[in-house]
Scaffold this motif. Sequence first.
Motif, short mmCIF file in Angstrom:
data_model
loop_
_atom_site.label_atom_id
_atom_site.label_comp_id
_atom_site.label_asym_id
_atom_site.label_seq_id
_atom_site.Cartn_x
_atom_site.Cartn_y
_atom_site.Cartn_z
N ALA A 69 0.84 -1.20 0.00
CA ALA A 69 0.00 0.00 0.00
C ALA A 69 0.87 1.26 0.00
O ALA A 69 0.61 2.22 -0.73
CB ALA A 69 -0.93 -0.01 1.21
N ARG A 70 1.91 1.25 0.82
CA ARG A 70 2.83 2.40 0.87
C ARG A 70 3.44 2.65 -0.50
O ARG A 70 3.52 3.80 -0.98
CB ARG A 70 3.91 2.12 1.90
N ASN A 71 3.87 1.58 -1.16
CA ASN A 71 4.50 1.73 -2.47
C ASN A 71 3.53 2.28 -3.50
O ASN A 71 3.94 2.86 -4.51
CB ASN A 71 5.06 0.39 -2.94
N ARG A 72 2.24 2.08 -3.26
CA ARG A 72 1.22 2.58 -4.19
C ARG A 72 0.69 3.95 -3.77
O ARG A 72 -0.19 4.50 -4.41
CB ARG A 72 0.07 1.56 -4.25
N GLY A 73 1.22 4.48 -2.68
CA GLY A 73 0.82 5.80 -2.24
C GLY A 73 -0.46 5.82 -1.43
O GLY A 73 -1.08 6.88 -1.25
N ILE A 74 -0.86 4.67 -0.88
CA ILE A 74 -2.08 4.58 -0.07
C ILE A 74 -1.71 4.81 1.39
O ILE A 74 -0.81 4.16 1.92
CB ILE A 74 -2.75 3.21 -0.24
N ALA A 75 -2.40 5.71 2.04
CA ALA A 75 -2.11 6.06 3.44
C ALA A 75 -2.66 4.98 4.37
O ALA A 75 -3.86 4.69 4.35
CB ALA A 75 -2.72 7.40 3.78
N THR A 76 -1.79 4.39 5.19
CA THR A 76 -2.19 3.38 6.16
C THR A 76 -1.65 3.78 7.52
O THR A 76 -0.59 3.29 7.96
CB THR A 76 -1.66 1.98 5.77
N PRO A 77 -2.34 4.64 8.23
CA PRO A 77 -1.80 5.14 9.50
C PRO A 77 -1.79 4.13 10.62
O PRO A 77 -1.08 4.32 11.61
CB PRO A 77 -2.74 6.30 9.84
N GLY A 131 -21.79 -6.46 3.34
CA GLY A 131 -21.22 -5.60 2.31
C GLY A 131 -19.72 -5.63 2.24
O GLY A 131 -19.11 -4.72 1.66
N VAL A 132 -19.07 -6.65 2.81
CA VAL A 132 -17.61 -6.76 2.75
C VAL A 132 -17.21 -7.25 1.36
O VAL A 132 -17.80 -8.18 0.82
CB VAL A 132 -17.09 -7.74 3.81
N HIS A 133 -16.20 -6.61 0.77
CA HIS A 133 -15.67 -7.10 -0.50
C HIS A 133 -14.60 -8.13 -0.19
O HIS A 133 -13.60 -7.83 0.47
CB HIS A 133 -15.06 -5.97 -1.33
N ARG A 134 -14.79 -9.34 -0.68
CA ARG A 134 -13.81 -10.40 -0.47
C ARG A 134 -12.85 -10.43 -1.65
O ARG A 134 -13.21 -10.81 -2.76
CB ARG A 134 -14.51 -11.75 -0.31
N ALA A 135 -11.63 -10.00 -1.39
CA ALA A 135 -10.62 -9.92 -2.45
C ALA A 135 -9.99 -11.28 -2.66
O ALA A 135 -9.70 -12.02 -1.72
CB ALA A 135 -9.55 -8.90 -2.08
N ARG A 136 -9.75 -11.60 -3.92
CA ARG A 136 -9.15 -12.90 -4.25
C ARG A 136 -7.64 -12.90 -4.06
O ARG A 136 -7.04 -13.96 -3.90
CB ARG A 136 -9.47 -13.26 -5.70
N ASN A 137 -7.03 -11.73 -4.08
CA ASN A 137 -5.58 -11.67 -3.97
C ASN A 137 -5.18 -10.27 -3.52
O ASN A 137 -6.03 -9.37 -3.39
CB ASN A 137 -4.90 -12.03 -5.31
N THR A 138 -3.89 -10.09 -3.28
CA THR A 138 -3.40 -8.81 -2.78
C THR A 138 -3.66 -7.69 -3.78
O THR A 138 -4.03 -6.57 -3.40
CB THR A 138 -1.89 -8.91 -2.50
N GLU A 139 -3.45 -7.96 -5.05
CA GLU A 139 -3.66 -6.93 -6.08
C GLU A 139 -5.09 -6.42 -6.05
O GLU A 139 -5.32 -5.20 -6.08
CB GLU A 139 -3.33 -7.53 -7.45
N GLU A 140 -6.05 -7.34 -5.96
CA GLU A 140 -7.45 -6.92 -5.93
C GLU A 140 -7.77 -6.16 -4.65
O GLU A 140 -8.50 -5.16 -4.66
CB GLU A 140 -8.37 -8.13 -6.08
N LEU A 141 -7.24 -6.63 -3.52
CA LEU A 141 -7.48 -5.91 -2.26
C LEU A 141 -6.99 -4.46 -2.37
O LEU A 141 -7.71 -3.52 -2.02
CB LEU A 141 -6.79 -6.63 -1.11
N LEU A 142 -5.79 -4.27 -2.88
CA LEU A 142 -5.25 -2.92 -2.98
C LEU A 142 -6.03 -2.09 -4.00
O LEU A 142 -6.24 -0.89 -3.80
CB LEU A 142 -3.78 -2.98 -3.36
N ASP A 143 -6.46 -2.72 -5.11
CA ASP A 143 -7.25 -1.99 -6.10
C ASP A 143 -8.54 -1.46 -5.50
O ASP A 143 -8.92 -0.30 -5.71
CB ASP A 143 -7.59 -2.91 -7.28
#
Length: 714
Positions: free
Chosen positions: A195-203, A296-308
């Motif tokens: 997430a950090r590498n993609r510029g997503i803030a994770t405090p 209403g939880v989105h179940r991601a199949r992989n890390t890429e989808e979770l981050l998307d």
Amino acid sequence: MADGGVGSVTGAGFASLRPMVAPRNVAVIGASDDPTRIGGRPVHNMIRRGFAGGLWPVNPKRDQVQGLRAYPDIASLPGVPEAAVVAVPGALAEQAVDELGRRGCRAVIVFTAGYAEVDEAGVAAQERLVSMARGHGMRLLGPNCLGLFNAPLGYFPIFTSSFDNGWPVEPLAGRGRVGIASQSGAYGTHLFGAARNRGIATPVLITTGNEAEVTLGDVIGWLAEDDGVEIIAAYSEGVREGPRFLAALEAARRAGKPVVMMKVGRSALGAHAARSHTASIAGDDAVTGVVLEEFGVHRARNTEELLDVVYAATPRLYPVRNTLGVVSISGGAGVMISDAAEELGLPMPPMPEDAQARLRALIPFSNPSNPVDCTAQVFNDMSMVGAFARSMVEDGGYSSLIAFFTQVGASPTLAPKLRAELNAVRADHPDRLWCLSVLAPPERVREYEADGYLVFEDPSRAVVALAAQGRFGQAFARAPRAGLELPEVSLPAAAPDEAEAKRILAAAGVPPVPEATAASMEEAVAAARAIGFPVVMKLLSPDILHKSEVGGVMLDVADETAVRANYERLMWNAAENAPDARVTGVLVARQISGAVEVALGITRDAVFGPVAMVGLGGVFIEVLRDVALRRCPVDVAEAEAMIRSLRGFPLLDGARGRPRADVAALARSLSALSAFAVAAGEALASVDVNPVLVLPEGQGAFAADAVIELAARG
């Protein structure tokens, strides 16, 4: 506590984690002077990031640790620590937890491994640890835990090496912040790093390890109630304490905070790996899936989808009526996007006819339906991009938009003009989800993101992420589940036979076919005469669940002579094929024709309790596995939605000239069965009502067979 830091909680449902996640001071038991060691990294990181609270290293062999005064033992600390890190091995960890509790510490983070994830001795040691913590009223994270961080406070009680490559980033203006909850420490920090590498803030990141006391549900609940987090990313190997987990998901839904979860352990091999890794129960994956969908939880199949999906949630726009508009310089990309949208159920309605005519007048060889192919002609007059984009927003009314401009988005000569045209439209419509599919260097991507766009290289991934935002909006708009009136239920001491099972279910609102029990041949004749021929005759035995396998079912019994013959045959088959079974007689039932066979059932999930099931009846349920599941109880409307979701629903809806079946009656039975399951409580293991004979509309639905299994006592 710093204003605006992660830790300013609204509500009190999960507030007991506050001393752990946002303490005023922290002790590190087993603190090391070496900043690369497990006991040294938390001290090093908190010094570097300026933790403003008290930081008290405990090390009996040193007067100082990394420049801070060190204390020889817990008793010597200058005050009562709100939180403590335990980074000492084995029995020393148990001793430290007990001493901290006696001192009045309110939260402890246990790095130490070798507990329930290892062997039975570890299980016993973990239980002692929890007993100590609870006896002192202290929350315990771990053991076998990597720790957590709360970046706005400079609080880093964690031993990861992730920060060697960079610290948590700040969000872009107007973008949401993401809290990470993870059972796995290594994978949780992997998500943080990605997430950090993609510029997503994770405090904030909290890893739970073995979850001996604090669970993933506690952490999600904390993040749901925290003002410093708007989006929740979670990694789960197995859910413990189902009610707490459900309460956390509902807290997030009510707060309008999307939850994106990777729940691993779908396969038998994966589930086994999850148990050995965290000593948690993987549970039934299908049940977990429907529970996540319920909230209403989105179940991601992989890390890429979770981050998307997390990335697409950062604008915090969740359209309840989500529609997708696409403007593209490539017809092929438009087709690709359309395929993905159709597969996901994301509507792409066409542009209005009058708007299409106006766009065609601007570029005669364009395709202005949706996707709108404005062609490469726009390179000659970039104002056409603005005209097409504005028409899609204002005439088409789409809530989500993808603009596919591939490498044009990076062109030094064309990109500035493109950006200016799009920005003019976006400024007038900031309530839409705007996504650009471009190939551009990182600095150009950051410019587009700073303007307010989501940027994806792969437009298909963009469709997945945008579709998820609409489902979040729908979940946030839903009213909470209404309670159902539960029936009075009194289960027998032993497993009932079919007749008794049907009587119990009939009292709860699941009507059986007309039938009678018979303990003798003459009683069977009298019952058949009263019911009317033809009839079905079945063995009555609490020990025979699958009667057809032992010759225990006779169909098309047409007269009294046939009743007598079949009675003798049933008794002989029971003696021959199930000699140890208790046989109490036969069941005589009306034989119903012209019905659709459906199966209803209840299973008790180890985590989430009773779960209702509906599917096509007879052998189809085992062969096709076309079933719908929901957590109990379900009301009639939800029950009907389950039925209509089946792939085989056309068989109930008049396919090939058949009369429409009484779906309303079937839904009432399913709802009643689900309420029965809740009322019965943990004494009930499962219910199988198969088949339910669903007659034409208005004529009802009737249970033709039923099995009730009771839970093992003790």
